[in-house]
Design an enzyme around this catalytic site. Structure first.
Site, mmCIF file in Angstrom:
data_model
loop_
_atom_site.group_PDB
_atom_site.id
_atom_site.type_symbol
_atom_site.label_atom_id
_atom_site.label_comp_id
_atom_site.label_asym_id
_atom_site.label_seq_id
_atom_site.Cartn_x
_atom_site.Cartn_y
_atom_site.Cartn_z
ATOM 1 N N TYR A 174 -13.025 -2.805 11.561
ATOM 2 C CA TYR A 174 -11.437 -2.502 11.450
ATOM 3 C C TYR A 174 -10.648 -2.723 12.790
ATOM 4 C CZ TYR A 174 -8.092 1.365 10.538
ATOM 5 O OH TYR A 174 -6.871 2.174 10.290
ATOM 6 N N ARG B 153 0.130 5.485 -1.737
ATOM 7 C CA ARG B 153 -0.409 6.691 -1.286
ATOM 8 C C ARG B 153 -0.258 6.727 0.274
ATOM 9 N NH1 ARG B 153 -5.862 6.348 -1.172
ATOM 10 N NH2 ARG B 153 -6.073 4.313 -2.090
ATOM 11 N N GLY C 21 0.917 -1.392 -0.008
ATOM 12 C CA GLY C 21 -0.173 -0.076 -0.159
ATOM 13 C C GLY C 21 0.847 1.163 -0.032
ATOM 14 N N SER D 32 -3.373 0.464 14.294
ATOM 15 C CA SER D 32 -4.140 1.588 14.628
ATOM 16 C C SER D 32 -4.712 1.805 16.075
ATOM 17 C CB SER D 32 -5.338 1.420 13.795
ATOM 18 O OG SER D 32 -6.335 2.571 14.010
ATOM 19 N N ALA E 65 -11.230 -5.196 15.130
ATOM 20 C CA ALA E 65 -11.001 -6.480 15.145
ATOM 21 C C ALA E 65 -9.710 -6.940 14.490
ATOM 22 C CB ALA E 65 -12.142 -7.263 14.892
HETATM 23 P P1 NAP Z 1 -4.724 5.359 2.180
HETATM 24 O O1 NAP Z 1 -4.073 6.687 1.950
HETATM 25 O O2 NAP Z 1 -6.118 5.159 1.818
HETATM 26 O O3 NAP Z 1 -3.654 4.357 1.082
HETATM 27 C C1 NAP Z 1 -4.081 2.809 1.186
HETATM 28 C C2 NAP Z 1 -2.957 2.417 0.446
HETATM 29 O O4 NAP Z 1 -3.209 0.930 0.519
HETATM 30 C C3 NAP Z 1 -2.815 2.504 -1.090
HETATM 31 O O5 NAP Z 1 -1.578 2.528 -1.644
HETATM 32 C C4 NAP Z 1 -3.731 1.492 -1.726
HETATM 33 O O6 NAP Z 1 -3.377 1.268 -2.928
HETATM 34 C C5 NAP Z 1 -3.408 0.382 -0.747
HETATM 35 N N1 NAP Z 1 -4.329 -0.687 -0.814
HETATM 36 C C6 NAP Z 1 -5.595 -0.636 -0.432
HETATM 37 N N2 NAP Z 1 -6.022 -1.913 -0.589
HETATM 38 C C7 NAP Z 1 -5.414 -2.748 -1.102
HETATM 39 C C8 NAP Z 1 -5.053 -4.225 -1.431
HETATM 40 N N3 NAP Z 1 -6.324 -4.811 -1.163
HETATM 41 N N4 NAP Z 1 -3.985 -4.632 -1.958
HETATM 42 C C9 NAP Z 1 -2.684 -3.929 -1.873
HETATM 43 N N5 NAP Z 1 -2.821 -2.565 -1.583
HETATM 44 C C10 NAP Z 1 -4.034 -1.874 -1.220
HETATM 45 O O7 NAP Z 1 -4.658 4.820 3.512
HETATM 46 P P2 NAP Z 1 -3.714 5.402 4.751
HETATM 47 O O8 NAP Z 1 -4.427 6.320 5.502
HETATM 48 O O9 NAP Z 1 -2.088 5.769 4.236
HETATM 49 O O10 NAP Z 1 -3.624 3.814 5.706
HETATM 50 C C11 NAP Z 1 -2.266 3.260 5.596
HETATM 51 C C12 NAP Z 1 -2.312 2.014 6.639
HETATM 52 O O11 NAP Z 1 -2.308 2.933 8.024
HETATM 53 C C13 NAP Z 1 -3.718 1.441 6.646
HETATM 54 O O12 NAP Z 1 -3.321 -0.052 7.049
HETATM 55 C C14 NAP Z 1 -4.406 2.112 7.923
HETATM 56 O O13 NAP Z 1 -5.526 1.205 8.357
HETATM 57 C C15 NAP Z 1 -3.340 2.684 8.797
HETATM 58 N N6 NAP Z 1 -3.997 3.657 9.530
HETATM 59 C C16 NAP Z 1 -4.380 5.035 9.135
HETATM 60 C C17 NAP Z 1 -4.625 5.928 9.901
HETATM 61 C C18 NAP Z 1 -4.965 7.279 9.282
HETATM 62 O O14 NAP Z 1 -5.440 8.325 10.081
HETATM 63 N N7 NAP Z 1 -4.764 7.669 7.981
HETATM 64 C C19 NAP Z 1 -4.933 5.626 11.069
HETATM 65 C C20 NAP Z 1 -4.405 4.364 11.624
HETATM 66 C C21 NAP Z 1 -4.074 3.472 10.873
HETATM 67 P P3 NAP Z 1 -4.246 2.108 -4.322
HETATM 68 O O15 NAP Z 1 -3.549 3.397 -4.365
HETATM 69 O O16 NAP Z 1 -3.776 1.276 -5.508
HETATM 70 O O17 NAP Z 1 -5.704 1.953 -4.172
#
Ligand code: NAP
Length: 250
Positions: A161, A22, A19, A148, A163
């Site tokens: 989420y 982005r 992932g 998270s 879980a």
């Molecule tokens: P994001 O900006 O929405 O980016 C998500 C990334 O995951 C993208 O690169 C997307 O690829 C990829 N992805 C989604 N589904 C996928 C799949 N089935 N197989 C492979 N890649 C996949 O999300 P983010 O906020 O950076 O989150 C990243 C991680 O941090 C996640 O695990 C999230 O639960 C965790 N997190 C985020 C926050 C927050 O506040 N943002 C807080 C706590 C934890 P595409 O670009 O190709 O769609």
């Protein structure tokens, strides 16, 4: 410096980040490239975004290979990673890919439940299983799982989420014990609210008031924690969850 540390083959160090097209994953990829790693950059569908990150990594003087696959699919992950792992032998894996499908449990669909568990919990399993045997053989590895605050405290509307993330925290602790003797560390980083697309639907002013530091975190805040955990300085830290949340109560 011990002979089994990656610094002895510095120019060949590879980190696989899921992932990474982005958000947080993108920042982790750029930070690890700055730290001297070449990057195996996984994403799901956004080719343009991934290509853009690849170009930035090349500008930093590192190699970057795009490895698109759906981490929730055992077949796709295994097919894609079997050759990649043999060829590039990553010493670092960051399980970061994911999304949320929020909703109250009483009204949750099977799809919402299954999709979220599949991308986070199964994704962790599929990717880690694919890289672990080689790490065990070479007696070196760094695994970091992005979880998270939602997996540490209760958040209404995120039962699926929470879980999934709590499941990964449990898996982190058990795997850390399983592979500690092989010089492989397994840790988790637990972000609070981080400024990415995942947060775009939420009211940022309201959220900021709930954070003791009164600011939403940046993806770089998370990337710095990952950079430390994969570094030599963190070689005696394993099975831990490092919160990056501006002081939110956990
Ligand atoms: P994001 O900006 O929405 O980016 C998500 C990334 O995951 C993208 O690169 C997307 O690829 C990829 N992805 C989604 N589904 C996928 C799949 N089935 N197989 C492979 N890649 C996949 O999300 P983010 O906020 O950076 O989150 C990243 C991680 O941090 C996640 O695990 C999230 O639960 C965790 N997190 C985020 C926050 C927050 O506040 N943002 C807080 C706590 C934890 P595409 O670009 O190709 O769609």
């Amino acid at each position: 410096m011990r002979p089994d540390t990656p610094n002895t083959f510095h120019s060949e160090r590879f980190a696989l980040i899921t992932g990474a097209s982005r958000g947080i994953g993108r920042s982790i990829a750029l930070q690890l490239a700055e730290d001297g790693y070449s990057i195996l950059l996984n994403y799901h569908s956004r080719n343009d975004a991934a290509e853009n990150v690849r170009e930035q990594i090349i500008d930093l003087g590192q190699q970057c290979h795009l490895v698109p696959f759906d981490v929730s699919s055992a077949k796709e992950t295994t097919e894609c990673l079997s050759d990649i792992v043999k060829q590039f032998d990553p010493s670092v894996v960051v399980n970061n890919a994911g999304f949320a499908r929020d909703g109250l449990l009483a009204m949750m669909s099977d799809e919402q439940w299954n999709d979220v568990l599949a991308v986070h919990l199964n994704g962790f399993y599929h990717v880690t299983r694919a890289v672990l045997p080689r790490m065990i053989r070479k007696r070196y590895g760094r695994i970091v799982n992005i979880v998270s605050i939602s997996g540490q405290t209760g958040v209404a509307g995120q039962v699926n989420y929470s879980a999934a993330k709590a499941g990964i925290i449990g898996a982190t602790r058990s795997l850390a014990v399983e592979v500690a003797r092989r010089n492989i560390t397994v840790n988790a980083v637990a972000p609070g609210f981080i400024d990415t697309e995942m947060l775009s639907e939420l009211p940022s002013d309201e959220i900021q008031k709930t954070i003791p530091m009164r600011r939403i975190g940046s993806p770089e805040d998370v990337a710095h924690a990952v950079s430390f955990l994969v570094s030599e300085k963190a070689s005696y830290i394993t099975g831990q969850v490092l919160a990056v949340n501006g002081g939110l109560y956990t």
